[in-house]
Design a protein around this motif. Sequence first.
Motif, mmCIF file in Angstrom:
data_model
loop_
_atom_site.group_PDB
_atom_site.id
_atom_site.type_symbol
_atom_site.label_atom_id
_atom_site.label_comp_id
_atom_site.label_asym_id
_atom_site.label_seq_id
_atom_site.Cartn_x
_atom_site.Cartn_y
_atom_site.Cartn_z
ATOM 1 N N THR A 236 -7.655 34.129 -21.630
ATOM 2 C CA THR A 236 -6.915 33.926 -20.384
ATOM 3 C C THR A 236 -7.859 33.635 -19.227
ATOM 4 N N ILE A 237 -8.942 34.381 -19.135
ATOM 5 C CA ILE A 237 -9.929 34.145 -18.076
ATOM 6 C C ILE A 237 -10.506 32.741 -18.203
ATOM 7 N N TRP A 238 -10.834 32.347 -19.433
ATOM 8 C CA TRP A 238 -11.418 31.025 -19.652
ATOM 9 C C TRP A 238 -10.453 29.919 -19.251
ATOM 10 N N TRP A 239 -9.190 30.036 -19.655
ATOM 11 C CA TRP A 239 -8.230 28.975 -19.379
ATOM 12 C C TRP A 239 -7.849 28.916 -17.904
ATOM 13 N N ASN A 240 -7.667 30.063 -17.264
ATOM 14 C CA ASN A 240 -7.191 30.090 -15.882
ATOM 15 C C ASN A 240 -8.282 29.830 -14.855
ATOM 16 N N ILE A 241 -9.528 30.181 -15.181
ATOM 17 C CA ILE A 241 -10.601 30.106 -14.183
ATOM 18 C C ILE A 241 -11.692 29.124 -14.587
ATOM 19 N N VAL A 242 -12.233 29.284 -15.798
ATOM 20 C CA VAL A 242 -13.419 28.523 -16.177
ATOM 21 C C VAL A 242 -13.083 27.070 -16.501
ATOM 22 N N PHE A 243 -12.058 26.834 -17.297
ATOM 23 C CA PHE A 243 -11.728 25.467 -17.720
ATOM 24 C C PHE A 243 -11.431 24.551 -16.535
ATOM 25 N N PRO A 244 -10.521 24.930 -15.616
ATOM 26 C CA PRO A 244 -10.269 24.025 -14.476
ATOM 27 C C PRO A 244 -11.462 23.897 -13.544
ATOM 28 N N GLY A 245 -12.328 24.922 -13.520
ATOM 29 C CA GLY A 245 -13.481 24.847 -12.640
ATOM 30 C C GLY A 245 -14.607 23.994 -13.189
ATOM 31 N N LEU A 246 -14.702 23.881 -14.522
ATOM 32 C CA LEU A 246 -15.843 23.198 -15.125
ATOM 33 C C LEU A 246 -15.558 21.774 -15.590
ATOM 34 N N LEU A 247 -14.372 21.523 -16.123
ATOM 35 C CA LEU A 247 -14.099 20.222 -16.730
ATOM 36 C C LEU A 247 -14.384 19.050 -15.786
ATOM 37 N N PRO A 248 -13.894 19.070 -14.527
ATOM 38 C CA PRO A 248 -14.186 17.912 -13.656
ATOM 39 C C PRO A 248 -15.674 17.734 -13.409
ATOM 40 N N PHE A 249 -16.422 18.852 -13.277
ATOM 41 C CA PHE A 249 -17.824 18.750 -12.910
ATOM 42 C C PHE A 249 -18.691 18.306 -14.083
ATOM 43 N N LEU A 250 -18.406 18.806 -15.285
ATOM 44 C CA LEU A 250 -19.186 18.378 -16.440
ATOM 45 C C LEU A 250 -18.950 16.896 -16.744
ATOM 46 N N THR A 251 -17.704 16.454 -16.608
ATOM 47 C CA THR A 251 -17.405 15.039 -16.818
ATOM 48 C C THR A 251 -18.060 14.174 -15.752
ATOM 49 N N LEU A 252 -17.976 14.617 -14.503
ATOM 50 C CA LEU A 252 -18.567 13.862 -13.397
ATOM 51 C C LEU A 252 -20.081 13.764 -13.535
ATOM 52 N N LEU A 253 -20.716 14.826 -14.012
ATOM 53 C CA LEU A 253 -22.176 14.803 -14.183
ATOM 54 C C LEU A 253 -22.594 13.717 -15.162
ATOM 55 N N GLU A 254 -21.902 13.628 -16.305
ATOM 56 C CA GLU A 254 -22.249 12.614 -17.294
ATOM 57 C C GLU A 254 -22.090 11.205 -16.723
ATOM 58 N N LEU A 255 -21.039 10.980 -15.947
ATOM 59 C CA LEU A 255 -20.824 9.660 -15.354
ATOM 60 C C LEU A 255 -21.890 9.339 -14.310
ATOM 61 N N MET A 256 -22.270 10.347 -13.514
ATOM 62 C CA MET A 256 -23.292 10.128 -12.484
ATOM 63 C C MET A 256 -24.648 9.850 -13.116
ATOM 64 N N LEU A 257 -24.928 10.492 -14.248
ATOM 65 C CA LEU A 257 -26.171 10.205 -14.955
ATOM 66 C C LEU A 257 -26.167 8.790 -15.527
ATOM 67 N N ALA A 258 -25.010 8.371 -16.053
ATOM 68 C CA ALA A 258 -24.921 7.052 -16.679
ATOM 69 C C ALA A 258 -25.081 5.927 -15.674
ATOM 70 N N PHE A 259 -24.579 6.117 -14.463
ATOM 71 C CA PHE A 259 -24.585 5.038 -13.475
ATOM 72 C C PHE A 259 -25.647 5.218 -12.387
ATOM 73 N N GLY A 260 -26.565 6.152 -12.593
ATOM 74 C CA GLY A 260 -27.703 6.260 -11.688
ATOM 75 C C GLY A 260 -27.441 6.996 -10.394
ATOM 76 N N ALA A 261 -26.256 7.588 -10.225
ATOM 77 C CA ALA A 261 -25.961 8.278 -8.965
ATOM 78 C C ALA A 261 -26.847 9.505 -8.771
ATOM 79 N N VAL A 262 -27.257 10.142 -9.881
ATOM 80 C CA VAL A 262 -28.126 11.316 -9.774
ATOM 81 C C VAL A 262 -29.442 10.940 -9.114
ATOM 82 N N HIS A 263 -30.036 9.822 -9.526
ATOM 83 C CA HIS A 263 -31.312 9.396 -8.957
ATOM 84 C C HIS A 263 -31.141 8.888 -7.525
ATOM 85 N N ALA A 264 -29.978 8.301 -7.232
ATOM 86 C CA ALA A 264 -29.721 7.848 -5.868
ATOM 87 C C ALA A 264 -29.693 9.029 -4.904
ATOM 88 N N PHE A 265 -28.952 10.076 -5.279
ATOM 89 C CA PHE A 265 -28.932 11.264 -4.426
ATOM 90 C C PHE A 265 -30.292 11.952 -4.409
#
Length: 403
Positions: A34-63
């Motif tokens: 319950t803790i994982w689904w209610n708190i961790v999953f919604p908090g992490l999924l957007p950020f982990l996905t966004l990180l991979e995209l930012m790495l792929a398109f060079g946004a990490v190095h730009a920032f």
Amino acid sequence: MIRTLLLACLSILLVATIIYRPDDAFQASLQGLTIWWNIVFPGLLPFLTLLELMLAFGAVHAFGALLDPLMRRLFRLPGEAGLALAFGWSGGFPSGAETAAALRRSGTLTRSEGQRLLAMAHMPNPLFMLLVVGSGFLKRPELGAAIAVAVWASAITVGFLHSRLSAGTITGHEASPPASGSSHYRIAGSSLRKAAHAMAEAKQKDGRTFGKALGDSVIASVYKLMAVGGYMMIGAVLVRLLEPLMPGALPGFILPGLIESHIGAYSAAVAKFDGGMTWNAAATAAVLSWGGISALLQAGTVMAGTDLSTRSLAVIRLLQAAVAFTFTLLLWQPLSSLMTRIIPASVPALLPIGAANSPNPTVIHAVELHSLWPYAPFMLAAFISALAILTLTSSGASSLFKR
């Protein structure tokens, strides 16, 4: 060999205990789920996905190019480290550790830099501290904000001191290894031109299309989230099974705080202390700064394939917990008063699901945590705001030191 035998014995003991007390183990695993689904999953999924995209398109190095002046002067880290801080402080465990590990794999960080960044970026979810701990556990939103400030201040303080005292960084000459996109620091011109050059260079080296990068990011994110959920469920089971073995002289929050930070924060918030709410807040801040063995294992999962050490991370987190506990005790009165002025009194306390209908509404069960799913857009907005603030501050610092 000894470590392997110890882990094997502990695993056998855990399985035997679960077989002996299946009901408690089942209820505890549901609590962790319950803790994982209610708190961790919604908090992490957007950020982990966004990180991979930012790495792929060079946004990490730009920032990285934009944040380099600030991060070099404050923490003696490359600019990309600022992105890890923004991810970790906005998304919670283990998004900051994932970013630090990705930077280490790419060669952007040395091992020492990666270790220091890991300790600062591997932080609890801010909405958990503000909404669940403050509004739910303590029923006072401003107290959750004060605890969050203490947790963040302890990480910054320990990170700043660590950067000055670490071997090879005392004189400030520890250099990061060359990395993809790192040549932007040598490009003449404005910071925006350097950022654009770094982004184009990193994107060309990666070479993936948007569809390929998006698919890879979703698959990797879900896989890591499943591993995180497994660790949280095991942690909840361990807390439930080991509670009868704890000596009565020890405070009740010690065991859950040592193993799992979400359950530990609840136990610390509702514990009875002679010193009153100040000690509840200090204990909660210490538990959140430590993060628990579960958070360390989560960091270990995303650090796989790097030379970063979970053991070193544990030592620094213990130090951060001690600093957060001390900060909260010393600064609780002015800090809580300031947050009371900043946060309007009309802000309602968020009660956990089912707490309003409970026969004793003052008791808040960790299994009835308020869901953070509706607040996912706010977490992304907080991430964007953190990046904007860091970029503006870095730009100001760069202009100031050029004079």
